[in-house]
Scaffold this motif. Structure first.
Motif, PDB file in Angstrom:
ATOM      1  N   GLN A 288      -9.507 -26.969 -97.030  1.00 26.53           N
ATOM      2  CA  GLN A 288      -8.439 -26.293 -96.282  1.00 26.53           C
ATOM      3  C   GLN A 288      -7.963 -25.057 -97.028  1.00 26.53           C
ATOM      4  OE1 GLN A 288      -6.289 -28.574 -93.558  1.00 26.53           O
ATOM      5  NE2 GLN A 288      -4.307 -27.912 -94.309  1.00 26.53           N
ATOM      6  N   MET A 289      -8.136 -25.051 -98.345  1.00 25.19           N
ATOM      7  CA  MET A 289      -7.756 -23.879 -99.130  1.00 25.19           C
ATOM      8  C   MET A 289      -8.842 -22.810 -99.114  1.00 25.19           C
ATOM      9  SD  MET A 289      -5.762 -25.423-102.432  1.00 25.19           S
ATOM     10  CE  MET A 289      -4.153 -26.191-102.280  1.00 25.19           C
ATOM     11  N   TYR A 290     -10.091 -23.196 -99.388  1.00 28.31           N
ATOM     12  CA  TYR A 290     -11.093 -22.149 -99.528  1.00 28.31           C
ATOM     13  C   TYR A 290     -11.620 -21.607 -98.198  1.00 28.31           C
ATOM     14  CZ  TYR A 290     -14.741 -25.888 -99.425  1.00 28.31           C
ATOM     15  OH  TYR A 290     -15.550 -26.953 -99.104  1.00 28.31           O
TER      16      TYR A 290
ATOM     17  N   ARG B 162      -5.968 -30.258 -89.023  1.00 27.32           N
ATOM     18  CA  ARG B 162      -6.641 -30.190 -90.315  1.00 27.32           C
ATOM     19  C   ARG B 162      -7.854 -29.266 -90.223  1.00 27.32           C
ATOM     20  NH1 ARG B 162      -6.996 -36.525 -92.268  1.00 27.32           N
ATOM     21  NH2 ARG B 162      -4.807 -36.780 -92.922  1.00 27.32           N
ATOM     22  N   LEU B 163      -7.931 -28.327 -91.144  1.00 29.35           N
ATOM     23  CA  LEU B 163      -9.112 -27.480 -91.284  1.00 29.35           C
ATOM     24  C   LEU B 163      -9.799 -27.907 -92.581  1.00 29.35           C
ATOM     25  CD1 LEU B 163     -11.001 -25.100 -90.732  1.00 29.35           C
ATOM     26  CD2 LEU B 163      -9.264 -23.569 -91.683  1.00 29.35           C
ATOM     27  N   GLN B 164     -10.689 -28.892 -92.474  1.00 31.46           N
ATOM     28  CA  GLN B 164     -11.277 -29.505 -93.659  1.00 31.46           C
ATOM     29  C   GLN B 164     -12.802 -29.438 -93.685  1.00 31.46           C
ATOM     30  OE1 GLN B 164      -9.876 -30.369 -96.245  1.00 31.46           O
ATOM     31  NE2 GLN B 164      -7.790 -30.974 -95.842  1.00 31.46           N
TER      32      GLN B 164
ATOM     33  N   CYS C 175      -6.861 -38.079-109.777  1.00 26.68           N
ATOM     34  CA  CYS C 175      -7.068 -38.073-108.326  1.00 26.68           C
ATOM     35  C   CYS C 175      -8.278 -37.209-107.988  1.00 26.68           C
ATOM     36  CB  CYS C 175      -5.811 -37.552-107.623  1.00 26.68           C
ATOM     37  SG  CYS C 175      -4.314 -38.499-107.995  1.00 26.68           S
ATOM     38  N   ASN C 176      -8.535 -37.007-106.701  1.00 25.79           N
ATOM     39  CA  ASN C 176      -9.687 -36.197-106.280  1.00 25.79           C
ATOM     40  C   ASN C 176      -9.279 -35.267-105.152  1.00 25.79           C
ATOM     41  OD1 ASN C 176     -12.168 -35.279-105.071  1.00 25.79           O
ATOM     42  ND2 ASN C 176     -13.214 -36.880-106.200  1.00 25.79           N
ATOM     43  N   GLY C 177      -9.392 -33.968-105.410  1.00 25.56           N
ATOM     44  CA  GLY C 177      -9.022 -32.975-104.407  1.00 25.56           C
ATOM     45  C   GLY C 177     -10.107 -32.705-103.390  1.00 25.56           C
ATOM     46  N   GLY C 178     -11.284 -33.335-103.566  1.00 19.74           N
ATOM     47  CA  GLY C 178     -12.380 -33.101-102.637  1.00 19.74           C
ATOM     48  C   GLY C 178     -12.065 -33.500-101.209  1.00 19.74           C
ATOM     49  N   ALA C 179     -11.067 -34.365-101.043  1.00 15.27           N
ATOM     50  CA  ALA C 179     -10.688 -34.797 -99.699  1.00 15.27           C
ATOM     51  C   ALA C 179      -9.932 -33.720 -98.943  1.00 15.27           C
ATOM     52  CB  ALA C 179      -9.821 -36.053 -99.786  1.00 15.27           C
ATOM     53  N   ALA C 180      -9.490 -32.677 -99.656  1.00 14.37           N
ATOM     54  CA  ALA C 180      -8.615 -31.704 -99.006  1.00 14.37           C
ATOM     55  C   ALA C 180      -8.877 -30.255 -99.392  1.00 14.37           C
ATOM     56  CB  ALA C 180      -7.159 -32.049 -99.344  1.00 14.37           C
TER      57      ALA C 180
ATOM     58  N   ALA D 283     -16.010 -33.823 -91.932  1.00 16.43           N
ATOM     59  CA  ALA D 283     -16.059 -33.478 -90.505  1.00 16.43           C
ATOM     60  C   ALA D 283     -15.421 -34.571 -89.648  1.00 16.43           C
ATOM     61  CB  ALA D 283     -17.503 -33.247 -90.062  1.00 16.43           C
ATOM     62  N   GLU D 284     -15.533 -35.818 -90.089  1.00 15.46           N
ATOM     63  CA  GLU D 284     -14.931 -36.922 -89.342  1.00 15.46           C
ATOM     64  C   GLU D 284     -13.410 -36.907 -89.407  1.00 15.46           C
ATOM     65  OE1 GLU D 284     -17.588 -40.801 -89.550  1.00 15.46           O
ATOM     66  OE2 GLU D 284     -17.246 -39.984 -91.552  1.00 15.46           O
ATOM     67  N   HIS D 285     -12.876 -36.188 -90.371  1.00 16.41           N
ATOM     68  CA  HIS D 285     -11.431 -36.215 -90.610  1.00 16.41           C
ATOM     69  C   HIS D 285     -10.792 -34.844 -90.407  1.00 16.41           C
ATOM     70  CE1 HIS D 285     -12.164 -40.180 -92.290  1.00 16.41           C
ATOM     71  NE2 HIS D 285     -13.156 -39.644 -92.963  1.00 16.41           N
TER      72      HIS D 285
END
Length: 399
Positions: free
Chosen positions: A101-103, A130-132, A93-98, A171-173
């Protein structure tokens, strides 16, 4: 004089995984199993944001891992977040989508006001917000953060934002944006001229031409954008911490970002090694498994050794960050070593699988494209080396 060891404050041991680590990794692995390669290939073809995957991560509490329990999170440390991100990537999978929010969370947790934490953290933990998005890079500044031009001018109970941000992914999400902008003037010392803001993008979008987002199509499905601020008004309470201390706050977030991305790179490296070694054991050419050939074995073994070494540095960096100690050199080395290891593993996998590596159904080519990003972003390998040369080894500044 002899340079001090940057790992001397950390007990470097290869201790067995704890029951907590095993449980977290197993749970994340099971979640990821519901999002196989076909899901990611579909997102990749359509350039679609993996909303379902992010939704499951949120529902399961993984994206609120670092939020204290009193705000609805798990109250865990960066170490545990690293396990999550590594396992996501090892699973294909790819964590780049989320991952933002952690860092970005560290800036809010360590420097945000109690009012900001109470207003936003419970809603972020529940998935209501969402803080992305992380707004730092600009068209003319890039890694030279202190030269950024986006301004935030105080006007009564508001700040007026003007400028452009580039490579602001997701930013769109996202509902919220962690923004770094210039609040000082020409007479202000460079390191005291920047401030950090938590911008409500829902309100920004209601201000018409004052705010706009332009998606950027890239070689990977990373949902990255350019953002334009044309006298966007935000409440003065959006300021995080003290005006002028933003660069210091952002450095902390950047360290967390590099450590988490290093964990993703470890996951990518292990994904490549898993796929390549399985294929090399089974694929027969000229009457023997190709994995019997040293030309296949050596690159994979070298990548494995590099991955294991990088893993130790990631652990060291995460431990320092969790203890709220300076971890700049370790965070940079973790990102450098892990991104180089994942690229080496990716290259070895591409060679081992031969023509099948280029077939989308094997997912290797997709992960190979994704892995290449982290030798460039969020900081390039060469800039990490210049940082270590100057800040750790004491050599003259090269630029």
């Amino acid at each position: 004089s002899r340079p001090a060891s940057v790992t001397e404050r950390i007990k470097m041991t290869a201790e067995p995984a704890s029951e907590q680590e095993k449980s977290i990794r197993d749970s994340v692995r099971k979640l990821c199993a519901s999002f196989p390669g076909e899901y990611w290939r579909d997102c990749d073809r359509q350039r679609r944001y993996p909303s379902e995957f992010v939704g499951e991560l949120t529902k399961s509490g993984w994206l609120s891992l670092l939020i204290p329990e009193r705000y609805g999170g798990s109250g865990l440390a960066l170490n545990e977040a690293c396990w999550v991100m590594e396992e996501i990537h090892r699973s294909g999978c790819n964590g780049g989508a989320a991952h933002a929010q952690m860092y970005t969370m560290g800036t809010v947790l360590r420097h945000g006001s109690e009012a900001q934490k109470e207003e936003f953290l419970p809603k972020i933990a529940s998935g209501e917000l969402r803080l992305q998005a992380f707004g730092v890079s600009e068209p003319d500044s890039g890694t030279d953060t202190l030269s950024l031009k986006t301004t935030a001018r105080r006007d009564g109970d508001e700040y007026i934002i003007k400028g452009t941000k580039l490579w602001t992914s997701r930013a769109e999400h996202s509902d919220l944006l962690l923004l770094l902008a210039r609040t000082g003037d020409e007479s202000t010392p460079r390191r005291s001229a920047l401030s950090t803001f938590l911008v409500d993008l829902r309100d920004a979008k209601r201000q018409g031409d004052a705010f706009s987002i332009q998606p950027i199509e890239t070689m990977i499905n990373h949902s990255t954008c350019q953002i334009f601020f044309d006298d966007l008004r935000i409440p003065a309470r959006s300021l995080i911490g003290i005006e002028g201390d933003g660069f210091k706050y952002i450095l902390s977030s950047m360290n967390a970002e590099r450590i988490l991305i290093a964990s993703e790179c470890l996951g990518d490296a292990r994904f490549f090694l898993d796929r390549a070694t399985a294929y090399a054991r089974e694929r027969e050419v000229f009457g023997r498994p190709i994995g019997q050939n040293q030309g296949i074995q050596f690159p994979l073994a070298q990548a494995y050794a590099s991955t294991e070494a990088a893993s130790l540095m990631v652990q060291a960096a995460a431990a320092l960050y969790a203890a709220n100690e300076d971890c700049g050199p370790q965070a940079n080395m973790a990102k450098y070593l892990a991104s180089e290891a994942s690229w080496a593993a990716g290259e070895a996998a591409m060679q081992a699988l031969g023509g099948f590596a280029f077939a989308t159904a094997f997912d290797v080519e997709r992960k190979w494209r994704e892995a290449r990003l982290y030798r460039t972003a969020p900081i390039s390998s060469n800039l990490i080396l210049t940082h270590l040369a100057e800040k750790v080894l004491g050599l003259p500044r090269s630029f």
